[in-house]
Scaffold this motif. Structure first.
Motif, PDB file in Angstrom:
ATOM      1  N   SER A   1     135.606  36.715  39.776  1.00 30.42           N
ATOM      2  CA  SER A   1     135.005  35.879  38.740  1.00 30.42           C
ATOM      3  C   SER A   1     134.556  36.725  37.556  1.00 30.42           C
ATOM      4  N   ARG A   2     133.958  37.886  37.844  1.00 35.57           N
ATOM      5  CA  ARG A   2     133.529  38.773  36.768  1.00 35.57           C
ATOM      6  C   ARG A   2     134.717  39.274  35.951  1.00 35.57           C
TER       7      ARG A   2
ATOM      8  N   ALA B   1     135.994  36.706  33.616  1.00 33.08           N
ATOM      9  CA  ALA B   1     135.097  36.553  32.469  1.00 33.08           C
ATOM     10  C   ALA B   1     135.276  37.710  31.494  1.00 33.08           C
TER      11      ALA B   1
ATOM     12  N   GLN C   1     134.846  28.354  30.086  1.00 32.59           N
ATOM     13  CA  GLN C   1     134.219  28.692  31.356  1.00 32.59           C
ATOM     14  C   GLN C   1     133.125  27.678  31.644  1.00 32.59           C
TER      15      GLN C   1
ATOM     16  N   THR D   1     124.211  35.759  29.606  1.00 29.32           N
ATOM     17  CA  THR D   1     125.296  36.590  30.117  1.00 29.32           C
ATOM     18  C   THR D   1     124.821  38.027  30.285  1.00 29.32           C
TER      19      THR D   1
ATOM     20  N   PHE E   1     122.924  38.246  33.399  1.00 30.96           N
ATOM     21  CA  PHE E   1     123.826  38.236  34.545  1.00 30.96           C
ATOM     22  C   PHE E   1     124.371  39.642  34.802  1.00 30.96           C
ATOM     23  N   TYR E   2     124.815  40.303  33.744  1.00 32.95           N
ATOM     24  CA  TYR E   2     125.351  41.654  33.896  1.00 32.95           C
ATOM     25  C   TYR E   2     124.258  42.653  34.275  1.00 32.95           C
TER      26      TYR E   2
ATOM     27  N   SER F   1     123.692  42.174  37.913  1.00 32.06           N
ATOM     28  CA  SER F   1     124.855  42.697  38.638  1.00 32.06           C
ATOM     29  C   SER F   1     124.834  44.223  38.647  1.00 32.06           C
TER      30      SER F   1
ATOM     31  N   ARG G   1     127.382  30.771  34.512  1.00 30.92           N
ATOM     32  CA  ARG G   1     127.278  31.852  35.486  1.00 30.92           C
ATOM     33  C   ARG G   1     126.068  31.718  36.407  1.00 30.92           C
TER      34      ARG G   1
ATOM     35  N   ASP H   1     127.029  31.856  40.158  1.00 29.07           N
ATOM     36  CA  ASP H   1     127.438  33.210  40.537  1.00 29.07           C
ATOM     37  C   ASP H   1     126.234  34.137  40.596  1.00 29.07           C
TER      38      ASP H   1
ATOM     39  N   SER I   1     131.059  24.092  42.071  1.00 27.56           N
ATOM     40  CA  SER I   1     131.438  25.440  41.635  1.00 27.56           C
ATOM     41  C   SER I   1     132.149  26.199  42.749  1.00 27.56           C
TER      42      SER I   1
END
Length: 219
Positions: free
Chosen positions: A66-67, A70, A86, A137, A140-141, A144, A171, A174, A206
Motif C-alpha cells: 500500500s505504501r 502511494a 486514493q 500523510t 502517517f510516514y 511508519s 490512510r 492503514d 478498506s
C-alpha cells in the motif's frame, strides 16, 4: 509335605514377581502417555504462535505494498490497474513549492531506508506546516518511520493522533494497522485486538479491514 510347601512358596514368589513386572510396565505406559500429551500441547501452542507471527508478516507486507503504491502516485506514476485517486480523493499536493519540497525530501529519506532521518524531517515539516494538506500523510510516514525504527510507543501515539485528527483520511485504516503491529511488537495482545476491531468497525470496506479480519481469527 515339605516338597508341597516348597512348591507353594515358589508359586507365590513367581506370582508376586509377575504382578510387580506388570505394575512397572503399566506405570511406564502412563508416563509415556503423559509425555506425549505434554509434547502435543507444546506443539499446538508453538503452531498457534507461528501462525500469529506469519500473519503479522503478511500484514506488514500488504501494508508495504500500500505504501509503495502511494509513493508511485506521489511521484506521478500510475501502476497498472491502480486508480489515480486514493480512497476516492485525489492525491494531495502542497500549497507552495517550498512546502512540497520539504515534504518530498522527508519522504525520500523514508524511501531510502533512512528512517531515523526521515522521522526528524517529518517532525520538522509538521512543525513548519501544521495546517498543510499533506499533514496527515506526513504523520502517517512519521509513524511508519518510528515503527521501522522500532520506536513502537511513539509510533502508536503518532498514528493514533493522526486517526483522531483525520478519521476520514484515506490512510487512516492503514495507520491503525501499523498501530496494531506496534502493539503486537510490545506484546499488547488486548490492545492489538481492540485496534483490529476498530479497523473492521470503522473502515469495513478498506483493504486494511480485510487484513484485520484475518488477524482477528487468530485471537
Amino acid at each position: 509335605m515339605k516338597r508341597f510347601l516348597a512348591c507353594g512358596a515358589v508359586f507365590v514368589v513367581t506370582a508376586v514377581s509377575s504382578q510387580a513386572v506388570w505394575a512397572f510396565t503399566d506405570n511406564e505406559a502412563r508416563q509415556a502417555i503423559n509425555q506425549l500429551r505434554q509434547q502435543l500441547r507444546v506443539v499446538t501452542e508453538t503452531t498457534q504462535q507461528v501462525n500469529i507471527q506469519m500473519s503479522e508478516r503478511i500484514d506488514l507486507l500488504e501494508l508495504e505494498i500500500s505504501r509503495l503504491r502511494a509513493m508511485v502516485e506521489e511521484l506521478g506514476g500510475k501502476p497498472p490497474g491502480y486508480s489515480s485517486t486514493q480512497g476516492g480523493a485525489p492525491v494531495e499536493r502542497a500549497n507552495s513549492v517550498e512546502e512540497q519540497d520539504a515534504f518530498d525530501g522527508a519522504v525520500d529519506l523514508y524511501r531510502q531506508g533512512r528512517v531515523k532521518d526521515a522521522a526528524e524531517s517529518l517532525r520538522a515539516f509538521l512543525t513548519l506546516y501544521p495546517n498543510s494538506t499533506l499533514a496527515p500523510t506526513a504523520m502517517f510516514y512519521l509513524g511508519s518511520s518510528q515503527y521501522a525504527s522500532k520506536d513502537f510507543r511513539n509510533s502508536i501515539k503518532t498514528l493514533q493522533d493522526m486517526v483522531a485528527k483525520y478519521p476520514e483520511h484515506a490512510r487512516a485504516p492503514d495507520a491503525l494497522l501499523v498501530v496494531a503491529g506496534s502493539q503486537f511488537e510490545l506484546n499488547d495482545r488486548a490492545g492489538t485486538k481492540t485496534t483490529l476491531q476498530q479497523i473492521v468497525s470503522k473502515y469495513g470496506s478498506s483493504a486494511a479491514a480485510q487484513t484485520a479480519k484475518q488477524r482477528l481469527e487468530l485471537f
